[in-house]
Design a protein around this motif. Structure first.
Motif, short mmCIF file in Angstrom:
data_model
loop_
_atom_site.label_atom_id
_atom_site.label_comp_id
_atom_site.label_asym_id
_atom_site.label_seq_id
_atom_site.Cartn_x
_atom_site.Cartn_y
_atom_site.Cartn_z
N LEU A 133 0.82 -1.22 0.00
CA LEU A 133 0.00 0.00 0.00
C LEU A 133 0.86 1.27 0.00
O LEU A 133 0.50 2.28 0.59
N GLN A 134 1.99 1.23 -0.67
CA GLN A 134 2.93 2.34 -0.56
C GLN A 134 2.41 3.63 -1.18
O GLN A 134 2.84 4.72 -0.82
N TYR A 135 1.44 3.53 -2.11
CA TYR A 135 0.94 4.75 -2.73
C TYR A 135 -0.02 5.52 -1.82
O TYR A 135 -0.24 6.72 -2.01
N ILE A 136 -0.59 4.86 -0.84
CA ILE A 136 -1.63 5.50 -0.03
C ILE A 136 -1.06 6.48 0.99
O ILE A 136 -1.72 7.44 1.37
N GLU A 326 -3.20 8.44 -21.31
CA GLU A 326 -3.68 9.82 -21.23
C GLU A 326 -4.51 10.05 -19.97
O GLU A 326 -4.39 11.09 -19.30
N GLU A 327 -5.36 9.08 -19.63
CA GLU A 327 -6.18 9.20 -18.42
C GLU A 327 -5.32 9.10 -17.16
O GLU A 327 -5.55 9.80 -16.17
N LEU A 328 -4.33 8.21 -17.20
CA LEU A 328 -3.41 8.10 -16.07
C LEU A 328 -2.66 9.42 -15.84
O LEU A 328 -2.46 9.85 -14.69
N GLN A 329 -2.28 10.07 -16.91
CA GLN A 329 -1.55 11.33 -16.80
C GLN A 329 -2.41 12.42 -16.18
O GLN A 329 -1.91 13.26 -15.42
N VAL A 330 -3.70 12.41 -16.48
CA VAL A 330 -4.63 13.38 -15.87
C VAL A 330 -4.74 13.13 -14.37
O VAL A 330 -4.65 14.07 -13.56
N ILE A 331 -4.91 11.86 -13.97
CA ILE A 331 -5.02 11.50 -12.54
C ILE A 331 -3.72 11.85 -11.82
O ILE A 331 -3.73 12.32 -10.67
N ALA A 332 -2.59 11.67 -12.51
CA ALA A 332 -1.27 11.88 -11.90
C ALA A 332 -1.02 13.34 -11.54
O ALA A 332 -0.11 13.65 -10.77
N LYS A 333 -1.80 14.25 -12.07
CA LYS A 333 -1.61 15.67 -11.77
C LYS A 333 -2.17 16.08 -10.41
O LYS A 333 -1.93 17.18 -9.94
N GLY A 334 -2.92 15.18 -9.77
CA GLY A 334 -3.50 15.49 -8.46
C GLY A 334 -2.46 15.43 -7.35
O GLY A 334 -1.26 15.32 -7.60
N SER A 335 -2.96 15.45 -6.11
CA SER A 335 -2.04 15.46 -4.96
C SER A 335 -2.39 14.36 -3.94
O SER A 335 -1.78 14.30 -2.88
N ASP A 336 -3.35 13.53 -4.25
CA ASP A 336 -3.77 12.49 -3.30
C ASP A 336 -3.13 11.15 -3.65
O ASP A 336 -2.26 11.07 -4.53
N GLN A 338 -4.36 8.68 -5.22
CA GLN A 338 -4.64 8.23 -6.58
C GLN A 338 -3.62 8.81 -7.56
O GLN A 338 -3.24 8.16 -8.55
N ALA A 339 -3.17 10.05 -7.29
CA ALA A 339 -2.13 10.64 -8.13
C ALA A 339 -0.82 9.88 -7.96
O ALA A 339 -0.11 9.61 -8.94
N ARG A 340 -0.50 9.49 -6.71
CA ARG A 340 0.72 8.70 -6.48
C ARG A 340 0.62 7.36 -7.19
O ARG A 340 1.60 6.85 -7.74
N TRP A 341 -0.58 6.78 -7.15
CA TRP A 341 -0.80 5.51 -7.85
C TRP A 341 -0.60 5.67 -9.36
O TRP A 341 0.11 4.87 -9.99
N ALA A 342 -1.21 6.69 -9.93
CA ALA A 342 -1.10 6.90 -11.38
C ALA A 342 0.34 7.11 -11.79
O ALA A 342 0.81 6.55 -12.80
N ASN A 343 1.08 7.90 -11.02
CA ASN A 343 2.50 8.11 -11.32
C ASN A 343 3.28 6.80 -11.22
O ASN A 343 4.19 6.55 -12.02
N GLY A 344 2.93 5.98 -10.23
CA GLY A 344 3.59 4.69 -10.07
C GLY A 344 3.33 3.76 -11.24
O GLY A 344 4.25 3.06 -11.71
N ILE A 345 2.09 3.73 -11.72
CA ILE A 345 1.73 2.86 -12.85
C ILE A 345 2.43 3.34 -14.13
O ILE A 345 2.95 2.53 -14.91
N GLY A 430 -2.06 -0.66 -5.35
CA GLY A 430 -1.08 -0.60 -6.41
C GLY A 430 -1.34 -1.51 -7.58
O GLY A 430 -0.47 -1.68 -8.45
N LEU A 431 -2.54 -2.13 -7.65
CA LEU A 431 -2.87 -2.94 -8.81
C LEU A 431 -3.15 -2.02 -10.01
O LEU A 431 -3.65 -0.90 -9.83
N PRO A 432 -2.86 -2.46 -11.22
CA PRO A 432 -2.97 -1.57 -12.37
C PRO A 432 -4.39 -1.26 -12.82
O PRO A 432 -4.62 -0.28 -13.53
#
Length: 453
Positions: A133-136, A326-336, A338-345, A430-432
């Protein structure tokens, strides 16, 4: 002389009858006599450590309400077959943690995966362990080093528990039965902030409280194992505790001095204790659960023959295609998280060139005498308990959060409905992507398969 012969004959008859009766009593006693051993150790971190379960936390722990425990129960039947249950006041264990601990136990004590259960209570007031759960969590590298150090200590303590249990082996009788209590609420079908004392609650639910009573041959209570299918999320403060499950164990051990009380989590991934968020409520639910166990212990319970069956399997559960980059990149712009998850994926895609398409999901089956226990990994929703009981009867026991907690395990209905448990919860782990709709049928099918081997 004739009378003497008749008298001797009668004496021999009654002696033979007495011997046969005594043999029958001995045979019956052996039929129901197990050997059991228990062990216990405190697993509360001895320094401030990040706590598991809530992405809203912003700092490490600040003390404790009570100690966290790991406890072991070793069973041995009349034929020498053994099994080991270890319960822990923690959120969950990852696959690498579980594999390492079980391999250590296997090498040292010759117990294989079918004979071992590593059961997590899923308290949200316990420490983060391993790198799961490292992204949380918004943790620093130094924070993770504290977690890594604690994780290694925990592994050592769990293996040492087996030594304790073996040294404490003694004859015992085992009884099992389900009780019932009703503080779980289906959180998908009932909005927490809109529930009042007159609100009609909606299901599905499973209010069963499975209880295993273990007594010495002279009726002294030695240990009690009990479960409930409900998230231990009464509390969200930064203080260690076992939540309602921890308070229930403390209550039972106070009521029965010298007894080892062990809790296991059921398939309650979509169930919450409501209302919640106060220490008095956690204590209340703990006492309520303990009172149910006490009632079951005081009633007549079916005694289980000294015959143990253990089985285990891992099945590949399919994962849906990931979101477009493209959708992952949008989520990755956040600060929560889910953004850490998207950046990790995104990072994983760049370094490996692919993402996992399936996951090895653990299932198990124990039969203690005639008592069936179905064992699931992950955060399984209540539908699995309901479905298994429709097939195997209301008196079976269902355990989840065992051996590997890799994500929520939704039913086909929940996958169709979406929402947190069905759609986005896998990001926490952290599942994709979310699971394929085939997961429920594959899990149920495999459980049916291993019960009939």
């Amino acid at each position: 002389m004739k009378k003497i012969i008749i008298r001797i004959g009668l004496q021999l008859f009654f002696l033979s009858f007495f011997i046969l009766q005594l043999q029958a009593v001995n045979d019956n006693e052996e039929k129901y006599t197990w050997k059991i051993g228990t062990g216990r150790t405190v697993i509360t971190p001895n320094e401030p450590t990040w706590m598991a379960g809530y992405s809203s936390r912003t700092s490490p722990s600040e003390g404790k309400l009570h100690d966290l425990w790991a406890k072991a129960l070793l069973l041995e039947d009349a034929r020498g077959n053994r099994s080991l249950l270890i319960t822990m006041d923690i959120l969950g264990v990852s696959k690498d943690f579980s594999d390492e601990v079980r391999n250590l136990i296997n090498r040292k004590y010759n117990l294989n995966n079918s004979q071992i259960i590593l059961s997590s209570s899923h308290t949200h007031s316990g420490p983060v362990i391993s790198r799961a759960l490292q992204y949380i969590y918004p943790m620093t590298e130094q924070d993770w080093k504290v977690v890594d150090k604690y994780t290694e200590q925990l592994k050592e303590k769990l293996v040492e528990l087996v030594d304790q249990a073996i040294k404490n082996l003694q004859p015992a009788h085992i009884y099992t039965q389900n009780g019932i209590t009703r503080f779980q609420v289906n959180r998908r079908n009932n909005r927490e902030n809109s529930i009042t004392p007159t609100t009609e609650l909606k299901g599905p639910n499973d209010y069963a409280v499975p209880v295993i009573k273990i007594e010495s041959p002279d009726k002294q209570l030695l240990a009690v194992v009990f479960g409930y299918a409900c998230h231990p999320t009464t509390l969200s403060i930064n203080m260690f505790s076992g939540d309602y499950a921890g308070f229930a164990q403390l209550e039972l051990e106070k009521r029965y001095p010298g007894v080892t009380a062990m809790f296991f989590q059921g398939a309650g991934a979509d169930q919450n204790p409501l209302p919640r968020r106060t220490v008095p409520l956690a204590i209340q639910y703990g006492k309520q659960l303990a009172a149910t166990v006490e009632r079951v212990l005081s009633e007549e319970m079916p005694q289980q023959e000294s015959n143990l069956i253990t089985r285990y399997s891992e099945i590949d559960l399919l994962i849906d295609d990931p979101l477009p980059t493209e959708e992952l990149q949008v989520i990755a712009k956040g600060s929560d998280y889910q953004a850490r998850w998207a950046n990790g994926i995104i990072s994983e895609l760049k370094t490996k060139g692919h993402l996992i398409k399936s996951y090895p999901f653990p299932v198990g089956y124990w039969q203690i005498g005639q008592q069936k226990l179905f064992i699931l990994g992950g955060e399984s929703v209540i539908a699995y308990s309901v479905k298994l009981k429709q097939t195997y009867g209301e008196q079976i026991f269902v355990m989840s959060y065992a051996n590997d907690v890799m994500g929520y395990i939704p039913s086909e209905v929940i996958l169709e409905e979406g929402g947190y448990e069905g759609d986005t919860s896998q990001r926490v782990y952290g599942l994709p992507s979310k699971w394929s709709k085939s997961v429920e049928s594959k899990i149920i099918s495999e459980l049916k398969n291993i019960t009939t081997k």
